[in-house]
Design a protein around this motif. Structure first.
Motif, PDB file in Angstrom:
ATOM      1  N   LYS A   2      -2.979  -1.546  72.328  1.00 28.19           N
ATOM      2  CA  LYS A   2      -3.388  -0.563  73.314  1.00 28.19           C
ATOM      3  C   LYS A   2      -3.504   0.819  72.677  1.00 28.19           C
ATOM      4  N   LYS A   3      -4.611   1.497  72.963  1.00 30.82           N
ATOM      5  CA  LYS A   3      -4.840   2.852  72.460  1.00 30.82           C
ATOM      6  C   LYS A   3      -4.303   3.869  73.459  1.00 30.82           C
ATOM      7  N   PHE A   4      -3.884   5.017  72.935  1.00 34.68           N
ATOM      8  CA  PHE A   4      -3.537   6.143  73.792  1.00 34.68           C
ATOM      9  C   PHE A   4      -4.838   6.747  74.307  1.00 34.68           C
ATOM     10  N   ALA A   5      -4.747   7.669  75.255  1.00 37.02           N
ATOM     11  CA  ALA A   5      -5.935   8.357  75.762  1.00 37.02           C
ATOM     12  C   ALA A   5      -6.689   8.978  74.592  1.00 37.02           C
ATOM     13  N   ALA A   6      -8.005   8.882  74.622  1.00 45.41           N
ATOM     14  CA  ALA A   6      -8.835   9.390  73.528  1.00 45.41           C
ATOM     15  C   ALA A   6      -9.233  10.842  73.796  1.00 45.41           C
ATOM     16  N   THR A   7      -8.299  11.745  73.472  1.00 44.34           N
ATOM     17  CA  THR A   7      -8.505  13.172  73.684  1.00 44.34           C
ATOM     18  C   THR A   7      -8.284  13.891  72.360  1.00 44.34           C
ATOM     19  N   ASN A   8      -9.142  14.881  72.083  1.00 44.72           N
ATOM     20  CA  ASN A   8      -8.987  15.619  70.835  1.00 44.72           C
ATOM     21  C   ASN A   8      -8.036  16.799  71.012  1.00 44.72           C
ATOM     22  N   ILE A   9      -7.809  17.552  69.934  1.00 38.11           N
ATOM     23  CA  ILE A   9      -6.831  18.650  69.990  1.00 38.11           C
ATOM     24  C   ILE A   9      -7.293  19.791  70.884  1.00 38.11           C
ATOM     25  N   ARG A  10      -8.548  19.781  71.310  1.00 37.48           N
ATOM     26  CA  ARG A  10      -9.071  20.793  72.231  1.00 37.48           C
ATOM     27  C   ARG A  10      -8.983  20.335  73.689  1.00 37.48           C
ATOM     28  N   GLY A  11      -8.422  19.135  73.897  1.00 34.33           N
ATOM     29  CA  GLY A  11      -8.299  18.611  75.244  1.00 34.33           C
ATOM     30  C   GLY A  11      -9.573  17.999  75.791  1.00 34.33           C
ATOM     31  N   CYS A  30     -13.259   6.130  65.323  1.00 29.25           N
ATOM     32  CA  CYS A  30     -12.532   7.270  65.886  1.00 29.25           C
ATOM     33  C   CYS A  30     -11.082   7.271  65.412  1.00 29.25           C
ATOM     34  N   CYS A  31     -10.467   8.450  65.483  1.00 31.05           N
ATOM     35  CA  CYS A  31      -9.071   8.590  65.070  1.00 31.05           C
ATOM     36  C   CYS A  31      -8.140   8.311  66.246  1.00 31.05           C
ATOM     37  N   ASN A  32      -8.413   7.215  66.942  1.00 32.22           N
ATOM     38  CA  ASN A  32      -7.553   6.773  68.032  1.00 32.22           C
ATOM     39  C   ASN A  32      -6.209   6.340  67.469  1.00 32.22           C
ATOM     40  N   THR A  33      -5.197   6.344  68.330  1.00 36.57           N
ATOM     41  CA  THR A  33      -3.869   5.917  67.920  1.00 36.57           C
ATOM     42  C   THR A  33      -3.197   5.176  69.070  1.00 36.57           C
ATOM     43  N   GLY A  34      -2.122   4.523  68.764  1.00 42.83           N
ATOM     44  CA  GLY A  34      -1.345   3.784  69.748  1.00 42.83           C
ATOM     45  C   GLY A  34       0.004   3.449  69.145  1.00 42.83           C
ATOM     46  N   HIS A  35       0.823   2.745  69.881  1.00 46.36           N
ATOM     47  CA  HIS A  35       2.172   2.426  69.406  1.00 46.36           C
ATOM     48  C   HIS A  35       2.165   1.638  68.100  1.00 46.36           C
ATOM     49  N   GLU A  36       1.130   0.837  67.857  1.00 46.73           N
ATOM     50  CA  GLU A  36       1.059   0.028  66.636  1.00 46.73           C
ATOM     51  C   GLU A  36       0.731   0.859  65.399  1.00 46.73           C
ATOM     52  N   ASP A  37       0.215   2.057  65.601  1.00 43.44           N
ATOM     53  CA  ASP A  37      -0.216   2.921  64.498  1.00 43.44           C
ATOM     54  C   ASP A  37       0.963   3.734  63.975  1.00 43.44           C
ATOM     55  N   ASP A 100     -12.284  17.871  61.108  1.00 44.39           N
ATOM     56  CA  ASP A 100     -13.185  17.930  62.262  1.00 44.39           C
ATOM     57  C   ASP A 100     -12.297  17.974  63.496  1.00 44.39           C
ATOM     58  N   LEU A 101     -12.189  19.133  64.117  1.00 47.25           N
ATOM     59  CA  LEU A 101     -11.285  19.315  65.246  1.00 47.25           C
ATOM     60  C   LEU A 101     -11.685  18.476  66.455  1.00 47.25           C
ATOM     61  N   ASP A 102     -12.976  18.267  66.652  1.00 45.84           N
ATOM     62  CA  ASP A 102     -13.454  17.491  67.799  1.00 45.84           C
ATOM     63  C   ASP A 102     -13.148  16.004  67.654  1.00 45.84           C
ATOM     64  N   ALA A 103     -12.897  15.563  66.422  1.00 47.95           N
ATOM     65  CA  ALA A 103     -12.630  14.150  66.152  1.00 47.95           C
ATOM     66  C   ALA A 103     -11.176  13.908  65.750  1.00 47.95           C
ATOM     67  N   THR A 104     -10.341  14.935  65.850  1.00 49.39           N
ATOM     68  CA  THR A 104      -8.918  14.818  65.530  1.00 49.39           C
ATOM     69  C   THR A 104      -8.140  14.617  66.823  1.00 49.39           C
ATOM     70  N   HIS A 105      -7.381  13.541  66.882  1.00 47.98           N
ATOM     71  CA  HIS A 105      -6.665  13.143  68.096  1.00 47.98           C
ATOM     72  C   HIS A 105      -5.574  14.156  68.457  1.00 47.98           C
ATOM     73  N   GLU A 106      -5.386  14.382  69.764  1.00 45.87           N
ATOM     74  CA  GLU A 106      -4.385  15.348  70.243  1.00 45.87           C
ATOM     75  C   GLU A 106      -2.963  15.011  69.812  1.00 45.87           C
ATOM     76  N   GLU A 107      -2.664  13.744  69.537  1.00 43.31           N
ATOM     77  CA  GLU A 107      -1.320  13.361  69.090  1.00 43.31           C
ATOM     78  C   GLU A 107      -0.957  14.041  67.770  1.00 43.31           C
ATOM     79  N   THR A 108      -1.957  14.486  67.023  1.00 42.94           N
ATOM     80  CA  THR A 108      -1.736  15.188  65.755  1.00 42.94           C
ATOM     81  C   THR A 108      -0.874  16.422  65.963  1.00 42.94           C
ATOM     82  N   LEU A 109      -1.005  17.055  67.133  1.00 44.60           N
ATOM     83  CA  LEU A 109      -0.280  18.296  67.400  1.00 44.60           C
ATOM     84  C   LEU A 109       1.240  18.102  67.449  1.00 44.60           C
ATOM     85  N   ALA A 110       1.687  16.864  67.504  1.00 38.81           N
ATOM     86  CA  ALA A 110       3.125  16.587  67.436  1.00 38.81           C
ATOM     87  C   ALA A 110       3.654  16.774  66.016  1.00 38.81           C
ATOM     88  N   VAL A 111       2.722  16.804  65.035  1.00 39.27           N
ATOM     89  CA  VAL A 111       3.104  16.879  63.624  1.00 39.27           C
ATOM     90  C   VAL A 111       2.593  18.163  62.958  1.00 39.27           C
TER      91      VAL A 111
END
Length: 124
Positions: A2-11, A30-37, A100-111
């Motif tokens: 399962k993927k997390f919501a596909a939102t970039n760092i700009r929301g 896409c730079c999608n992520t989920g629990h398996e990643d 590429d900020l538009d293609a970078t997943h919002e979960e990145t902001l946790a790091v």
């Protein structure tokens, strides 16, 4: 998987990072992520020769092909979903590739702080 919501760092909706070669943890371009990643492959970067050498020296040779995994190996200029922690490590070493900020997943902001990513934004 399962993927997390596909939102970039700009929301906004996450944009495609790259399809040649096909990137992303889910190999969907896409730079999608989920629990398996576990590596959090969420930073869409245009890799540079300096970054590829840095990654190789850290034990992850991204230039080496893995045909069984349908991975041709990367060359400078390729767009690839990088692990957020590796990108941050490269940033601290002064060799972070452009993002590429538009293609970078919002979960990145946790790091990685938004301002750091914005400093390295691809200007096209």
């Amino acid at each position: 998987m399962k993927k997390f919501a596909a939102t970039n760092i700009r929301g906004k909706p996450l944009q495609v990072c790259g399809t040649s070669p096909m990137t992303g943890f889910f190999r969907d371009g896409c730079c999608n992520t989920g629990h398996e990643d576990a590596g959090m492959h969420t930073v869409c970067a245009r890799v540079t020769a300096e970054f590829l050498e840095f990654s190789k020296n850290r034990g992850n040779d991204l230039t080496r092909a893995f045909p069984g995994a349908a991975f041709p190996g990367l060359q400078p200029g390729d767009r690839w979903c990088l692990c957020a922690a590796r990108w941050l490590e490269a940033y601290k070493a002064g060799v972070a590739p452009p993002v590429d900020l538009d293609a970078t997943h919002e979960e990145t902001l946790a790091v990685i702080e938004r301002s750091v990513l914005e400093e390295h934004a691809i200007s096209e």
